[in-house]
Enzyme design. Structure first.
Site, PDB file in Angstrom:
ATOM      1  N   GLY A  72      17.589  27.016  -0.951  1.00 20.11           N
ATOM      2  CA  GLY A  72      17.624  28.470  -1.386  1.00 20.11           C
ATOM      3  C   GLY A  72      18.139  29.453  -0.457  1.00 20.11           C
ATOM      4  O   GLY A  72      18.012  30.652  -0.980  1.00 20.11           O
ATOM      5  N   ASP A  73      17.990  29.281   0.618  1.00 23.96           N
ATOM      6  CA  ASP A  73      18.455  30.103   1.699  1.00 23.96           C
ATOM      7  C   ASP A  73      19.260  29.467   2.745  1.00 23.96           C
ATOM      8  O   ASP A  73      19.869  28.641   2.623  1.00 23.96           O
ATOM      9  CB  ASP A  73      17.356  30.818   2.301  1.00 23.96           C
ATOM     10  N   ASP A  74      19.378  30.178   3.999  1.00 26.28           N
ATOM     11  CA  ASP A  74      20.207  29.293   5.228  1.00 26.28           C
ATOM     12  C   ASP A  74      19.771  28.079   5.433  1.00 26.28           C
ATOM     13  O   ASP A  74      18.412  27.690   5.654  1.00 26.28           O
ATOM     14  CB  ASP A  74      20.090  30.445   6.416  1.00 26.28           C
ATOM     15  N   SER A  95      23.843  25.286   0.195  1.00 25.77           N
ATOM     16  CA  SER A  95      23.106  26.670   0.002  1.00 25.77           C
ATOM     17  C   SER A  95      24.186  27.792  -0.764  1.00 25.77           C
ATOM     18  O   SER A  95      24.822  28.272  -0.155  1.00 25.77           O
ATOM     19  CB  SER A  95      22.842  27.029   1.373  1.00 25.77           C
TER      20      SER A  95
END
Length: 479
Positions: free
Chosen positions: A263-265, A296
């Site tokens: 959900g992020d980098d 992502s």
């Protein structure tokens, strides 16, 4: 995500098969000390093989998914720490098949945490089991909230030679509770991470699966000689701040053969936040990322920053694959960060369904407080991208430096970005300077300086590539 379900499933299966092939399928007997592998033994990689082993069940562990094993893990590590001194040979804690619910616990030196292929460590849903610890000095506060932060599920500080590995067993943070509280602003403290090792030397995380972390998954900080290898990281793509691997003020890091849905980098390299990171002054440097596969949709495959106030230099990334991700490489900084991002080398990227191939911004305004120095201007220079193929791209690049302090010495070569839709301006560039060759669509004017057609990529061997992991054999008695 739904429109990409079939190709993502195929990519995931292939990666998981490759990871599983590097570890044995079954653990069958227990032994003490390293030896040549025989039938029924598992193999694992470690800087050194352990002379002593014990099972979590020896300390009262119950793998039913409901009984708390926090005391069992702490007791086991405490007992095995007697072998952590010089000449003790180190120790291994074996986690058998089962579901092992636990709150946070710390590791010790010369220690291996080994997970059976059917072992699942579950993060406790009882917030009372999560101790509150101090914020990191290079951040001055927690990332979510001012003040302290919840401990990470598996942690440790001032360690030497520590390994988390297994036959691709699972560490499940059960993060949904944390994500819900975060979205509802019901958290009093910053969420803990799945794994955080601080002030440590020689850290290996290999052949495990990490799922549903409350926030970041792997966070080595103030550490050196870190290897993350053959790790699968999975989180819902809408989950908040579930970064994959975040080396933070770390030197000599090797990340390779990892598969991340986040959900992020997927990988974010950091080194402290504004005045706190400047004061701490510990850079992230000499970092290698190889054979990374990333999904992502809202963030970057590889990010540098935004917390980079101790500096970032000498980052080498190659053979990167991404599907349905926001940007291939993203540099995030702002006035007040100070320090530098320099000597970043990226080559051989295959990207599909991206918002941007490259993104740089000098206007990432997230600050810990209002005490940052407005004269702390970050330097971004000597950034090289080459041999990149990207398809179904919204925009080739969004490159936004800082007025009066342009991002300079950018080199882009042999890059093809096929746009999903026609764009009048496929490149957005302000306050950047550089050169390019063999780039389609044609880059913006500030990057059209001519050169010989190739961007630099270092040819020397970093010390972290000379860190050799031994093949160690391990077995336990059948139950």
């Amino acid at each position: 995500m739904a429109s990409n379900a079939s190709p993502l499933h195929v990519v995931r299966c292939v990666c998981l098969l490759l990871l599983a092939a590097s570890a044995s399928a079954t653990v069958a007997a227990r032994r003490h000390g390293p030896a040549a592998p025989v039938a029924g033994q598992s193999m694992y990689l470690a800087p050194s093989c352990r002379a002593h082993t014990a099972s979590l069940t020896d300390f009262g562990g119950v793998g039913d998914g409901t009984t708390s094993n926090t005391a069992a893990f702490k007791s086991a590590v405490d007992h095995l720490s007697q072998y952590s001194g010089e000449g003790g040979g180190g120790a291994m804690l074996y986690v058998p098949a089962g579901k092992w619910l636990t709150g946070p616990f710390n590791l010790t030196s010369h220690f291996t945490l080994f997970l059976h292929s059917d072992a699942v460590i579950l993060g406790s849903q009882d917030m009372a089991e999560w101790p509150i610890i101090d914020p990191l000095p290079s951040y001055g506060r927690g990332r979510d909230k001012i003040g302290g932060r919840d401990a990470s599920l598996i942690g440790g500080s001032n360690l030497t030679d520590v390994v988390i590995t297994g036959a691709n067993g699972t560490i499940d943070g059960q993060g949904a509770m944390w994500w819900s509280k975060f979205h509802q602003n019901k958290l009093k403290y910053t969420r803990g991470y799945l794994i955080e090792v601080m002030h440590s030397d020689t850290v290996v995380i290999a052949n495990v699966t990490l799922v549903n972390s409350p926030a970041w998954n792997i966070h080595p900080v103030y550490s050196s000689n870190v290897v993350v290898q053959g790790v699968t990281i999975l989180a819902p793509t809408h989950s908040p701040n579930t970064d994959g691997i975040n080396p933070d003020s770390c030197s000599h890091v090797r990340i390779e053969d990892c598969y991340i849905v986040s959900g992020d980098d997927c990988v974010a390299i950091k080194s402290g936040w504004d005045e706190y990171g400047i004061a701490y002054g510990m850079p992230s440097q000499h970092i290698v990322v190889r054979r990374l596969t990333c999904v992502s949709p809202t963030s970057a495959v590889i990010a540098l920053g935004s917390e980079m106030s101790g500096g970032i230099n000498d980052v080498r990334a190659e053979d990167i694959t991404a599907v349905n991700s926001e940007s291939g490489v993203r540099i995030k900084t702002a006035v007040g960060r100070g320090a530098y991002v320099r000597d970043v080398f990226v080559r051989r990227m295959s990207l599909d369904t991206m918002k941007w191939v490259f993104w740089m911004t000098g206007n990432y305004k997230s600050h810990p407080d209002d005490k940052y120095d407005p004269n702390a201007i970050p330097v971004v220079e000597n950034i090289s991208y080459q041999d990149v193929v990207a398809t179904a791209v919204n925009t080739a690049a969004r490159l936004e430096g800082i007025q009066g302090a342009p991002f300079r010495d950018i080199c882009i070569a042999n890059v093809t970005a096929t746009l999903a839709k026609s764009r009048k301006y496929p490149w957005t560039c302000t306050d950047v300077e550089g050169v390019s060759a063999g780039v389609t669509p044609s880059p913006c004017q500030p990057l059209q300086g001519s050169h010989d057609g190739a961007c630099p990529f270092p040819t020397d061997t970093l010390p972290i590539d000379q860190l050799v992991l031994q093949q160690c054999a391990y077995s336990v008695p059948a139950i």
